[in-house]
Write a protein that holds these residues in place. Sequence first.
Motif, PDB file in Angstrom:
ATOM      1  N   CYS A   1      69.072  -1.345  53.904  1.00  0.00           N
ATOM      2  CA  CYS A   1      70.383  -1.440  53.278  1.00  0.00           C
ATOM      3  C   CYS A   1      70.723  -2.894  52.944  1.00  0.00           C
ATOM      4  CB  CYS A   1      71.458  -0.857  54.206  1.00  0.00           C
ATOM      5  SG  CYS A   1      73.100  -0.794  53.459  1.00  0.00           S
ATOM      6  N   SER A   2      70.873  -3.170  51.666  1.00  0.00           N
ATOM      7  CA  SER A   2      71.283  -4.484  51.182  1.00  0.00           C
ATOM      8  C   SER A   2      71.782  -4.315  49.754  1.00  0.00           C
ATOM      9  CB  SER A   2      70.117  -5.482  51.216  1.00  0.00           C
ATOM     10  OG  SER A   2      69.126  -5.115  50.287  1.00  0.00           O
TER      11      SER A   2
ATOM     12  N   PRO B   1      65.505   1.409  58.215  1.00  0.00           N
ATOM     13  CA  PRO B   1      65.931   1.925  56.912  1.00  0.00           C
ATOM     14  C   PRO B   1      67.006   3.005  57.054  1.00  0.00           C
ATOM     15  CG  PRO B   1      63.909   3.000  57.559  1.00  0.00           C
ATOM     16  CD  PRO B   1      64.262   2.037  58.683  1.00  0.00           C
ATOM     17  N   MET B   2      67.674   3.299  55.956  1.00  0.00           N
ATOM     18  CA  MET B   2      68.642   4.390  55.912  1.00  0.00           C
ATOM     19  C   MET B   2      68.694   4.942  54.498  1.00  0.00           C
ATOM     20  SD  MET B   2      72.395   2.557  55.839  1.00  0.00           S
ATOM     21  CE  MET B   2      72.204   1.874  57.472  1.00  0.00           C
ATOM     22  N   GLN B   3      69.275   6.116  54.359  1.00  0.00           N
ATOM     23  CA  GLN B   3      69.419   6.695  53.031  1.00  0.00           C
ATOM     24  C   GLN B   3      70.361   5.849  52.182  1.00  0.00           C
ATOM     25  OE1 GLN B   3      70.616  10.804  53.179  1.00  0.00           O
ATOM     26  NE2 GLN B   3      68.531  11.521  53.561  1.00  0.00           N
ATOM     27  N   VAL B   4      70.066   5.806  50.897  1.00  0.00           N
ATOM     28  CA  VAL B   4      70.886   5.026  49.974  1.00  0.00           C
ATOM     29  C   VAL B   4      72.333   5.513  49.996  1.00  0.00           C
ATOM     30  CG1 VAL B   4      71.255   4.459  47.535  1.00  0.00           C
ATOM     31  CG2 VAL B   4      68.933   4.494  48.483  1.00  0.00           C
ATOM     32  N   LEU B   5      72.525   6.820  50.157  1.00  0.00           N
ATOM     33  CA  LEU B   5      73.880   7.373  50.188  1.00  0.00           C
ATOM     34  C   LEU B   5      74.677   6.838  51.373  1.00  0.00           C
ATOM     35  CD1 LEU B   5      75.705   9.344  48.652  1.00  0.00           C
ATOM     36  CD2 LEU B   5      74.942  11.150  50.200  1.00  0.00           C
ATOM     37  N   LEU B   6      74.024   6.630  52.512  1.00  0.00           N
ATOM     38  CA  LEU B   6      74.706   6.079  53.690  1.00  0.00           C
ATOM     39  C   LEU B   6      74.955   4.580  53.546  1.00  0.00           C
ATOM     40  CD1 LEU B   6      72.774   7.924  56.558  1.00  0.00           C
ATOM     41  CD2 LEU B   6      75.003   8.494  55.584  1.00  0.00           C
ATOM     42  N   CYS B   7      74.092   3.916  52.800  1.00  0.00           N
ATOM     43  CA  CYS B   7      74.249   2.481  52.576  1.00  0.00           C
ATOM     44  C   CYS B   7      75.415   2.184  51.637  1.00  0.00           C
ATOM     45  CB  CYS B   7      72.950   1.921  51.999  1.00  0.00           C
ATOM     46  SG  CYS B   7      72.974   0.140  51.696  1.00  0.00           S
TER      47      CYS B   7
ATOM     48  N   TYR C   1      69.502   8.833  45.660  1.00  0.00           N
ATOM     49  CA  TYR C   1      70.450   8.728  46.774  1.00  0.00           C
ATOM     50  C   TYR C   1      69.849   9.152  48.112  1.00  0.00           C
ATOM     51  CZ  TYR C   1      73.786   8.460  42.914  1.00  0.00           C
ATOM     52  OH  TYR C   1      74.457   8.113  41.766  1.00  0.00           O
ATOM     53  N   THR C   2      68.820   9.977  48.069  1.00  0.00           N
ATOM     54  CA  THR C   2      68.211  10.466  49.307  1.00  0.00           C
ATOM     55  C   THR C   2      67.013   9.627  49.738  1.00  0.00           C
ATOM     56  OG1 THR C   2      66.822  12.017  48.060  1.00  0.00           O
ATOM     57  CG2 THR C   2      68.965  12.824  48.834  1.00  0.00           C
ATOM     58  N   GLN C   3      66.662   8.626  48.936  1.00  0.00           N
ATOM     59  CA  GLN C   3      65.554   7.760  49.313  1.00  0.00           C
ATOM     60  C   GLN C   3      65.950   6.878  50.502  1.00  0.00           C
ATOM     61  OE1 GLN C   3      63.837   5.544  46.087  1.00  0.00           O
ATOM     62  NE2 GLN C   3      63.820   7.304  44.691  1.00  0.00           N
TER      63      GLN C   3
END
Length: 314
Positions: free
Chosen positions: A172-173, A85-91, A166-168
Amino acid sequence: MADNNSAQSVGGNSSVRQLNERVIIVQVLIVIFLYINFLLIITFSKKEFFRTNMRYIFFANTLISDCFSLILSNILLILTYFMVPMQVLLCLPLYIVSSLCTFVTPITLTAMTLERYVAICLPLRHGELSTQRNALHCILIMFSLSSIPASVTLSIFFAIVNHSYYTQVRICSVETFILQRWQSHVRSAVSQFYFLIMSGTIAVSYVKIMKVAKIASGENKKSTWKGLRTVVLHGFQLLLCLIQLWCPFIEAAVYHIDLMLYANVRYFMYIVFILAPRCLSPLIYGLRDKTFFLALKYYAVFGLYKKNTLVFVD
């Protein structure tokens, strides 16, 4: 996240082994396609004739776009299969570039078809229109058009989520940015609109070139039929690229039926509708185009065929 964790646990060790084998197969295919594309890009960059010809500039644009698409989609595939997983902001930037590359290739193929239409049906204006300057302007327009689908999706996304989202941490998709069912409908409508416009453009170009081919004679007839075959190949490649636009909707439907079936369907679609179209560009221009093929052979074997090749490419 809970769904993703359950997907990882289904099937035990055999599932993990199967996914690992699939990832290895994908890596081998991607390395092969990237090597071919990089070799073609080097060939394009070495000859001024290619760098100043609209047809080859568009071809190079598809190669560069395909390289970015292959690399980025491979990264997302690995992250998804291993549930990283990754943060939504990075995705967010990954999704923007991925969406851009997804639409740039079919739009460029449509432009290449129009270039063939002008060359065959409007030969007197071809030299005036097919300049390096116009080609670069067209590429800017292509990227602008390719950015619209992502802009629509993200505009809706920004309007309905709060800053904490955004921090969740998520896989990433594109589904990360589709929170409501109606968002999926809007995204589908945009994709279908692009599909109709590009398919219609290629169909009309094919009919126009067919009419010219029937009345042409001699060398003109041979050249016209060759251009017609190129348009057909562009149409087939475009069909594969546009089917890729439907893949997320098929995957979303299968996701709610069975998670392992979802993984199998996604893998199949990735091979057939993402990797396969990326290998057709070298086939169409890297092998079928005599001038480009001779230059490619020259650089591929480090100039061993210099004597036979420079006659055609310089």
